[in-house]
Design a protein around this motif. Structure first.
Motif, PDB file in Angstrom:
ATOM      1  N   MET A  85       0.816  -1.208   0.000  1.00 45.33           N
ATOM      2  CA  MET A  85       0.000   0.000   0.000  1.00 45.33           C
ATOM      3  C   MET A  85       0.855   1.265   0.000  1.00 45.33           C
ATOM      4  O   MET A  85       0.348   2.357  -0.258  1.00 45.33           O
ATOM      5  CB  MET A  85      -0.928   0.005   1.226  1.00 45.33           C
ATOM      6  N   ASP A  86       2.123   1.137   0.301  1.00 51.85           N
ATOM      7  CA  ASP A  86       3.036   2.283   0.341  1.00 51.85           C
ATOM      8  C   ASP A  86       4.304   1.900  -0.405  1.00 51.85           C
ATOM      9  O   ASP A  86       5.099   1.080   0.061  1.00 51.85           O
ATOM     10  CB  ASP A  86       3.352   2.663   1.787  1.00 51.85           C
ATOM     11  N   ASP A  87       4.517   2.487  -1.586  1.00 51.71           N
ATOM     12  CA  ASP A  87       5.655   2.117  -2.427  1.00 51.71           C
ATOM     13  C   ASP A  87       7.004   2.520  -1.847  1.00 51.71           C
ATOM     14  O   ASP A  87       8.048   2.066  -2.332  1.00 51.71           O
ATOM     15  CB  ASP A  87       5.499   2.755  -3.817  1.00 51.71           C
ATOM     16  N   ASN A  88       7.003   3.361  -0.813  1.00 53.53           N
ATOM     17  CA  ASN A  88       8.257   3.808  -0.214  1.00 53.53           C
ATOM     18  C   ASN A  88       8.647   3.026   1.035  1.00 53.53           C
ATOM     19  O   ASN A  88       9.673   3.331   1.650  1.00 53.53           O
ATOM     20  CB  ASN A  88       8.179   5.298   0.142  1.00 53.53           C
ATOM     21  N   VAL A 100      13.873  -4.088  10.821  1.00 56.53           N
ATOM     22  CA  VAL A 100      14.213  -2.757  10.345  1.00 56.53           C
ATOM     23  C   VAL A 100      13.227  -2.340   9.263  1.00 56.53           C
ATOM     24  O   VAL A 100      12.884  -3.144   8.389  1.00 56.53           O
ATOM     25  CB  VAL A 100      15.647  -2.708   9.784  1.00 56.53           C
ATOM     26  N   THR A 101      12.763  -1.093   9.330  1.00 59.48           N
ATOM     27  CA  THR A 101      11.945  -0.533   8.258  1.00 59.48           C
ATOM     28  C   THR A 101      12.770   0.505   7.504  1.00 59.48           C
ATOM     29  O   THR A 101      13.655   1.167   8.072  1.00 59.48           O
ATOM     30  CB  THR A 101      10.656   0.106   8.796  1.00 59.48           C
ATOM     31  N   TRP A 102      12.465   0.645   6.218  1.00 57.49           N
ATOM     32  CA  TRP A 102      13.220   1.525   5.331  1.00 57.49           C
ATOM     33  C   TRP A 102      12.249   2.425   4.581  1.00 57.49           C
ATOM     34  O   TRP A 102      11.246   1.953   4.041  1.00 57.49           O
ATOM     35  CB  TRP A 102      14.046   0.702   4.340  1.00 57.49           C
ATOM     36  N   ASN A 103      12.575   3.710   4.550  1.00 55.23           N
ATOM     37  CA  ASN A 103      11.738   4.705   3.870  1.00 55.23           C
ATOM     38  C   ASN A 103      12.480   5.209   2.632  1.00 55.23           C
ATOM     39  O   ASN A 103      13.446   5.970   2.740  1.00 55.23           O
ATOM     40  CB  ASN A 103      11.414   5.860   4.816  1.00 55.23           C
ATOM     41  N   LEU A 104      12.017   4.784   1.463  1.00 61.02           N
ATOM     42  CA  LEU A 104      12.688   5.160   0.225  1.00 61.02           C
ATOM     43  C   LEU A 104      12.461   6.628  -0.130  1.00 61.02           C
ATOM     44  O   LEU A 104      13.140   7.151  -1.023  1.00 61.02           O
ATOM     45  CB  LEU A 104      12.208   4.271  -0.925  1.00 61.02           C
ATOM     46  N   ASN A 110      21.072   7.223   3.398  1.00 61.10           N
ATOM     47  CA  ASN A 110      20.677   6.176   4.328  1.00 61.10           C
ATOM     48  C   ASN A 110      19.153   6.186   4.471  1.00 61.10           C
ATOM     49  O   ASN A 110      18.575   7.137   4.981  1.00 61.10           O
ATOM     50  CB  ASN A 110      21.336   6.400   5.687  1.00 61.10           C
ATOM     51  N   LYS A 111      18.511   5.120   4.025  1.00 59.62           N
ATOM     52  CA  LYS A 111      17.050   5.055   4.014  1.00 59.62           C
ATOM     53  C   LYS A 111      16.472   4.367   5.254  1.00 59.62           C
ATOM     54  O   LYS A 111      15.257   4.176   5.332  1.00 59.62           O
ATOM     55  CB  LYS A 111      16.585   4.294   2.769  1.00 59.62           C
ATOM     56  N   GLN A 112      17.314   3.990   6.211  1.00 63.91           N
ATOM     57  CA  GLN A 112      16.799   3.302   7.396  1.00 63.91           C
ATOM     58  C   GLN A 112      15.858   4.209   8.151  1.00 63.91           C
ATOM     59  O   GLN A 112      16.162   5.365   8.428  1.00 63.91           O
ATOM     60  CB  GLN A 112      17.944   2.858   8.287  1.00 63.91           C
ATOM     61  N   ASP A 113      14.697   3.650   8.518  1.00 63.78           N
ATOM     62  CA  ASP A 113      13.669   4.463   9.184  1.00 63.78           C
ATOM     63  C   ASP A 113      13.554   4.101  10.664  1.00 63.78           C
ATOM     64  O   ASP A 113      13.892   4.888  11.542  1.00 63.78           O
ATOM     65  CB  ASP A 113      12.337   4.269   8.468  1.00 63.78           C
ATOM     66  N   GLN A 114      13.080   2.880  10.950  1.00 64.41           N
ATOM     67  CA  GLN A 114      12.906   2.465  12.340  1.00 64.41           C
ATOM     68  C   GLN A 114      13.647   1.156  12.591  1.00 64.41           C
ATOM     69  O   GLN A 114      13.796   0.321  11.688  1.00 64.41           O
ATOM     70  CB  GLN A 114      11.418   2.284  12.663  1.00 64.41           C
TER      71      GLN A 114
END
Length: 517
Positions: A85-88, A100-104, A110-114
């Motif tokens: 539902m979220d392409d990023n 680990v979650t990644w936000n494109l 560095n795309k690491q989010d949480q």
């Protein structure tokens, strides 16, 4: 790759085009996942974490997510999933127990989010909820499953299977609150995310670890599981107890299983060792794969259908450091190399023989089987004109036993015509062999002849019987005197004496046993 005819598939506003193609990776892949519009694929492993775009003729590298001066084990991925539902949004399962979650969409490299460090051991699987954007589920080697709300910094629920390590977790496609988990001890558990204290249902699915599971995209109550016992099983969850409705026997441990979109009875599998191929099975015909992809040179570690509504493109990653897009039209068909004939005896002694139509069409006197009330269960698969492979047609012939062939009249005739006393042993054996032969009991006739050879004087054997008995051996299978005395003694005679009457009765009883065989 020369078998590369292009295929175009229109899916709503998305058009998928392409061919069978591959690209070399920097390192072996552990898992792959595809974004919602089927335009990009992410490849993750211990030493690789990249995103590729799927062009018409090739894979094009778009991003390398392993960036930074010091790469921690958070970048060492056992699994990866792309949110539908979220392409990023991506999530990975790390070998050090981190989720680990990644936000494109981040502007930085560095795309690491949480980062969630709640598991004690390697995380084997991560799974996003199919309709809830912020819900993420993980399963770990420590035996726990955790549900994360990505708006918070910690898990909101912890599920303990009271068992060994969790190998796979999958949210139900149709039931909002349900997810399935497979375990090292062969069990599968169904959970309600609202009740973390206890599972809703548990059953033993395999003999040994259950490595994977997958919910059917259309039939909400079908769950496919694969295990180390080399089996793929399909379970119906509509009943109180899980019911096994299909079982496919493969040749190696099943590492991944994925239902084929838009084709109800098809699923794809790959193995974690020995076998490098990818198989697509029709679960209604479990003994031979429907299609097979043979491109990989090492174990296939991840498979994914390119789009949830497209059954013609399959993506795969492998330990041979390659990423493939397989076009279904290019798959090999194992049934083309299979033995096209088969035969079987029926309950009533009839012989059924099945083979290609061409074997029987040339014989005008032979008629194919049209059905019989004695054989009520016959299932002929209806051709599916939409399928890319031609259907194989075969003819069935049944050779029925003649009426009265099961009669025991021959046994009565033998009993009436046999001679057991009143003549020499050689004459008795010759007479009884002749009677058995006239009644078409050739095996029994041969037995009488052999007894005559063993226990009679070789010089008394007639030339006719001698030729029949010796055949091509060129000599008599005579026993030495010690063996002759021993056997005669055991059979009721003494020394060189002929067999007793009891032996002759035994021969008569053998005659009856031969008839039953």
């Amino acid at each position: 790759m020369e078998k590369m005819a292009r295929v175009t598939t229109a899916l709503g506003g998305t058009t998928i085009t392409g061919r069978t193609m591959f690209c070399h990776l920097d390192a072996p892949a552990n898992a792959i996942s595809v974004c919602r519009d089927a335009a990009r694929v992410v490849v993750a492993g211990r030493n690789i974490f990249k995103i590729y775009s799927l062009e018409e003729d090739q894979f094009v590298e778009k991003a390398n997510l392993r960036v930074g001066r010091k790469l921690s084990l958070n970048f060492s991925c056992a699994d990866v999933v792309w949110h539908q539902m979220d392409d990023n949004l991506l999530a990975t399962a790390a070998t050090n127990g981190a989720v680990v979650t990644w936000n494109l969409g981040k502007p930085s490299r560095n795309k690491q989010d949480q980062l969630f460090n709640e598991h004690k051991r390697t995380v084997n699987k991560v799974c996003f909820h199919p309709t809830e954007v912020h819900m993420l589920l993980s399963g770990s080697q420590d035996g726990y499953m955790k549900c994360f709300d990505l708006r918070k910094r910690e898990s909101v629920s912890t599920f303990s299977g009271q068992s060994e390590s969790v190998r796979d977790v999958q949210f139900s496609v149709r039931d909002y609150f349900t997810f399935a988990a497979s375990f090292e001890n062969g069990n599968v558990q169904l959970w309600d995310i609202r009740r973390p204290d206890r599972y809703e249902r548990m059953f033993t699915a395999h003999n040994g670890p259950v490595f994977c599971c997958d919910w059917h995209p259309d039939d909400k109550q079908w769950l496919a599981t694969g295990g180390r016992d080399k089996m793929v099983k399909v379970w119906d969850m509509t009943t109180t107890r899980a019911k096994e409705i299909y079982c496919v026997q493969t040749i190696a441990s099943v590492a991944r299983v994925k239902w084929r979109p838009e084709v109800k009875y098809h699923l794809a599998t790959c193995s974690m060792m020995v076998d490098h191929n990818i198989y697509v099975w029709d679960i209604r015909r479990p003994y031979i794969p429907f299609a097979m992809f043979e491109e990989h040179k090492d174990v296939t570690t991840g498979i994914m259908w390119r789009h949830i509504h497209d059954p013609y493109y399959l993506l795969s990653g492998s330990k041979d450091s390659t990423l493939y897009q397989h076009m279904f039209k290019d798959a090999s068909r194992p049934v083309d190399r299979a033995n096209p004939e088969g035969l079987c005896y029926g309950l009533f002694g009839d012989l059924a023989f099945a083979g290609k139509d061409s074997m029987f069409t040339s014989d005008s006197n032979r008629k194919t089987y049209g059905g019989d009330r004695r054989y009520p269960i016959f299932f002929f698969k209806k051709p599916d004109v939409s399928e890319q492979f031609a259907n194989v047609s075969s003819a069935l012939n049944v050779f029925e036993t003649e009426l009265g062939s099961n009669s025991m009249d021959w046994f009565v005739n033998m009993a009436q015509q046999y001679l057991l006393t009143g003549r020499s042993l050689a004459e008795l054996c010759d007479h009884n062999a002749k009677i058995a032969k006239e009644l078409y009991r050739y095996q029994v006739a041969q037995t009488w002849t052999m007894l005559r050879i063993v226990y009679s004087n070789p010089g008394a054997i007639s030339a006719v019987n001698l030729n029949q008995s010796i055949g091509k051996t060129g000599g008599l299978p005579l026993m030495n005197r010690w063996e002759e005395q021993k056997q005669c003694h055991c059979l009721g005679g003494g020394g060189n004496s002929p067999p007793s009457v009891e032996l002759l009765f035994k021969i008569t009883f053998w005659d009856y046993r031969f008839a039953l065989v």
